[in-house]
Design a protein around this motif. Structure first.
Motif, mmCIF file in Angstrom:
data_model
loop_
_atom_site.group_PDB
_atom_site.id
_atom_site.type_symbol
_atom_site.label_atom_id
_atom_site.label_comp_id
_atom_site.label_asym_id
_atom_site.label_seq_id
_atom_site.Cartn_x
_atom_site.Cartn_y
_atom_site.Cartn_z
ATOM 1 N N SER A 199 0.820 -1.206 0.000
ATOM 2 C CA SER A 199 0.000 0.000 0.000
ATOM 3 C C SER A 199 0.853 1.255 0.000
ATOM 4 O O SER A 199 0.557 2.229 -0.715
ATOM 5 N N LYS A 200 1.937 1.251 0.786
ATOM 6 C CA LYS A 200 2.832 2.405 0.852
ATOM 7 C C LYS A 200 3.518 2.663 -0.491
ATOM 8 O O LYS A 200 3.876 3.792 -0.812
ATOM 9 N N ASN A 201 3.718 1.598 -1.270
ATOM 10 C CA ASN A 201 4.413 1.719 -2.551
ATOM 11 C C ASN A 201 3.454 1.835 -3.730
ATOM 12 O O ASN A 201 3.867 1.674 -4.883
ATOM 13 N N GLY A 202 2.174 2.080 -3.432
ATOM 14 C CA GLY A 202 1.221 2.345 -4.492
ATOM 15 C C GLY A 202 0.528 1.130 -5.082
ATOM 16 O O GLY A 202 -0.290 1.267 -5.998
ATOM 17 N N HIS A 203 0.827 -0.068 -4.578
ATOM 18 C CA HIS A 203 0.177 -1.279 -5.077
ATOM 19 C C HIS A 203 -1.100 -1.517 -4.255
ATOM 20 O O HIS A 203 -1.167 -2.400 -3.394
ATOM 21 N N ILE A 204 -2.117 -0.718 -4.531
ATOM 22 C CA ILE A 204 -3.329 -0.682 -3.726
ATOM 23 C C ILE A 204 -4.054 -2.029 -3.732
ATOM 24 O O ILE A 204 -4.492 -2.528 -2.682
ATOM 25 N N TYR A 205 -4.197 -2.623 -4.915
ATOM 26 C CA TYR A 205 -4.960 -3.868 -5.014
ATOM 27 C C TYR A 205 -4.289 -5.000 -4.241
ATOM 28 O O TYR A 205 -4.959 -5.757 -3.523
ATOM 29 N N LEU A 206 -2.977 -5.129 -4.397
ATOM 30 C CA LEU A 206 -2.260 -6.197 -3.692
ATOM 31 C C LEU A 206 -2.331 -5.994 -2.189
ATOM 32 O O LEU A 206 -2.541 -6.940 -1.425
ATOM 33 N N GLY A 207 -2.146 -4.742 -1.742
ATOM 34 C CA GLY A 207 -2.219 -4.459 -0.315
ATOM 35 C C GLY A 207 -3.588 -4.793 0.260
ATOM 36 O O GLY A 207 -3.703 -5.400 1.327
ATOM 37 N N LEU A 227 -5.927 1.272 9.893
ATOM 38 C CA LEU A 227 -4.555 1.632 9.542
ATOM 39 C C LEU A 227 -4.265 1.424 8.062
ATOM 40 O O LEU A 227 -3.260 1.923 7.547
ATOM 41 N N ILE A 228 -5.126 0.653 7.381
ATOM 42 C CA ILE A 228 -4.981 0.536 5.929
ATOM 43 C C ILE A 228 -5.182 1.911 5.275
ATOM 44 O O ILE A 228 -4.546 2.244 4.272
ATOM 45 N N TYR A 229 -6.063 2.701 5.867
ATOM 46 C CA TYR A 229 -6.238 4.084 5.372
ATOM 47 C C TYR A 229 -4.952 4.882 5.560
ATOM 48 O O TYR A 229 -4.549 5.652 4.688
ATOM 49 N N THR A 230 -4.296 4.698 6.707
ATOM 50 C CA THR A 230 -3.028 5.389 6.961
ATOM 51 C C THR A 230 -1.965 4.960 5.964
ATOM 52 O O THR A 230 -1.163 5.766 5.490
ATOM 53 N N ILE A 234 -7.781 6.294 1.123
ATOM 54 C CA ILE A 234 -9.173 5.862 1.098
ATOM 55 C C ILE A 234 -9.411 4.751 0.085
ATOM 56 O O ILE A 234 -10.216 3.841 0.320
ATOM 57 N N ARG A 235 -8.720 4.789 -1.050
ATOM 58 C CA ARG A 235 -8.892 3.727 -2.046
ATOM 59 C C ARG A 235 -8.463 2.387 -1.481
ATOM 60 O O ARG A 235 -9.130 1.362 -1.700
ATOM 61 N N SER A 236 -7.362 2.372 -0.758
ATOM 62 C CA SER A 236 -6.883 1.134 -0.155
ATOM 63 C C SER A 236 -7.895 0.586 0.836
ATOM 64 O O SER A 236 -8.156 -0.625 0.864
ATOM 65 N N LEU A 237 -8.496 1.456 1.636
ATOM 66 C CA LEU A 237 -9.491 1.021 2.615
ATOM 67 C C LEU A 237 -10.734 0.468 1.922
ATOM 68 O O LEU A 237 -11.270 -0.577 2.319
ATOM 69 N N ILE A 238 -11.185 1.140 0.872
ATOM 70 C CA ILE A 238 -12.387 0.691 0.155
ATOM 71 C C ILE A 238 -12.163 -0.681 -0.472
ATOM 72 O O ILE A 238 -13.002 -1.593 -0.352
ATOM 73 N N TYR A 239 -11.029 -0.858 -1.138
ATOM 74 C CA TYR A 239 -10.745 -2.151 -1.775
ATOM 75 C C TYR A 239 -10.568 -3.254 -0.731
ATOM 76 O O TYR A 239 -10.960 -4.402 -0.952
ATOM 77 N N THR A 240 -9.997 -2.909 0.419
ATOM 78 C CA THR A 240 -9.858 -3.903 1.484
ATOM 79 C C THR A 240 -11.218 -4.362 1.971
ATOM 80 O O THR A 240 -11.455 -5.559 2.183
ATOM 81 N N LEU A 241 -12.125 -3.413 2.162
ATOM 82 C CA LEU A 241 -13.484 -3.760 2.590
ATOM 83 C C LEU A 241 -14.186 -4.620 1.547
ATOM 84 O O LEU A 241 -14.908 -5.571 1.888
#
Length: 390
Positions: A199-207, A227-230, A234-241
């Motif tokens: 997630s920190k490196n921009g790979h939102i889907y994998l994270g 903390l996924i939002y951190t 927000i995109r990372s949190l939405i995809y995680t959900l």
């Protein structure tokens, strides 16, 4: 300067090679360590090895045997393919595994493991799982070492504390017990660690995929969800959900076909007072012992002050307060994770020694990714090192 990009590329290549060299060296030593210590108790290898560590720990001495937790999920997967209940417990011996505990995870995990190891016998599948876990841990150590190698001092004196933390992670007793028992705590927290890294490196889907996968195995990981939002926004949190909802939905067909198992699953994972027995390293167990000493009664059954009630209140209060502090203070993601896990372990009922592999993984990641050791006061260095050793 036009030469600057290529110079950076050379440094990056050198950092990668150094990190890889240190990782291979440390993990080779760890693999040999596991071979000579685990082979004592498991018939897949030689027996009567004098280097065996089994008598040293409650979890290895007073449990069914080596690989028992892995055999539980293997046996559940076997039952799933035969259209049998994965939660009904038949005491050993059974045909497919030498011994096992009652299965308490979601059906999705049993299905995944069964299709991964369906062609292998239980002992061979356990061995393959150990190899996979070793490789997964090596990848995490490599990511940590590469982080400090890119600061250009992996071969210098400032790297020594970091290397010490890496060795503490790999050779600690909770990690050894994870391998001995065939547990999934370390695996789950490594999924969370890579979720943060991706997630920190921009790979939102994998994270998001890794984090949702972790929740499917260990449900308490959901306390780290904010903390996924951190880590990725927000995109990372939405995809995680979304991924979490998908993995959860995959369990509906099983529970629809076996509605009685939903109650069994809930009884295993919700509202239990815990195993208040020797070998439990939880603070809840310590408090329970004190209360029983003063009342001279079994608080979980006969005393009006029921253990499950105060345990639930204690959990909600501590985790809620810690979450508020972490979010209000805007702690970095690794530090926040470590604090939340500390809060969870302080109030969860069943805390065995192998559970501390989760805290080790997060705290070591915190040291490598978020702490500049050279800028820490000596007092802070001593406290952090002492905490990890303990």
């Amino acid at each position: 300067s036009p030469l600057q990009p290529s110079f950076k590329g050379v440094l990056c290549t050198q950092a990668t090679r150094l990190a890889l060299l240190f990782t291979v060296g440390i993990m080779t030593a760890h693999a040999l360590f596991l071979f000579f210590t685990l082979s004592t108790d498991f018939t897949l290898f030689s027996t009567h090895n004098p280097l065996g560590m089994r008598p040293w720990f409650n979890n290895s001495l007073y449990t069914f045997g080596q690989g028992a937790d892995f055999f539980s999920i293997y046996h559940a997967g076997s039952n799933l393919t035969q259209a049998q209940s994965i939660y009904s417990y038949i005491p050993p011996p059974v045909t497919d595994v030498p011994y096992h505990y009652p299965y308490r995870y979601l059906p999705f995990a049993a299905l995944l493991f069964q299709y991964s190891f369906c062609l292998l016998s239980a002992p061979v599948a356990y061995f393959v799982w150990l190899v996979f876990l070793e490789i997964f841990m090596a990848c995490f150590l490599y990511a940590c070492l590469k982080q400090i190698a890119q600061k250009h001092y992996l071969m210098s004196r400032p790297a020594l504390p970091y290397l010490l933390f890496g060795v503490l992670l790999i050779f600690s007793s909770p990690i050894w017990l994870e391998f001995y028992m065939g547990q999934f705590t370390l695996f789950t927290l490594l999924l969370v660690a890579f979720s943060y890294i991706f997630s920190k490196n921009g790979h939102i889907y994998l994270g998001a995929l890794f984090f949702a996968f972790a929740i499917s195995f260990k449900h308490y990981i959901i306390i780290l969800l904010p903390l996924i939002y951190t880590a990725g926004g927000i995109r990372s949190l939405i995809y995680t959900l979304l991924f979490t909802a998908l993995f959860t939905a995959l369990n509906i067909p099983y529970f629809g076909a076996h509605p009685q198992d939903l109650a069994t699953f809930s009884s295993y994972n919700i509202g239990q007072s815990g195993s208040m027995i020797v070998g439990n390293y939880g603070l809840t167990y310590g408090i329970d012992l004190l209360l029983k000493t003063f009342s001279q009664s079994d608080l979980g059954q006969t005393n009006p002050f029921n253990l499950s009630i105060w345990k639930t209140l204690w959990q909600i209060t501590l985790i809620s307060c810690t979450s508020v502090v972490v979010l209000y203070k805007k702690y970095p993601v690794w530090q926040a994770s470590t604090l939340l896990l500390c809060a969870f372990f302080a109030c969860y009922s069943d805390i065995w020694e192998h559970h501390y592999s989760a805290l080790l993984a997060m705290s070591v990641g915190m040291v490598f990714f978020e702490i500049n050791w050279q800028q820490q006061a000596k007092t802070h260095q001593i406290l952090l090192l002492s905490a990890l050793v303990l």
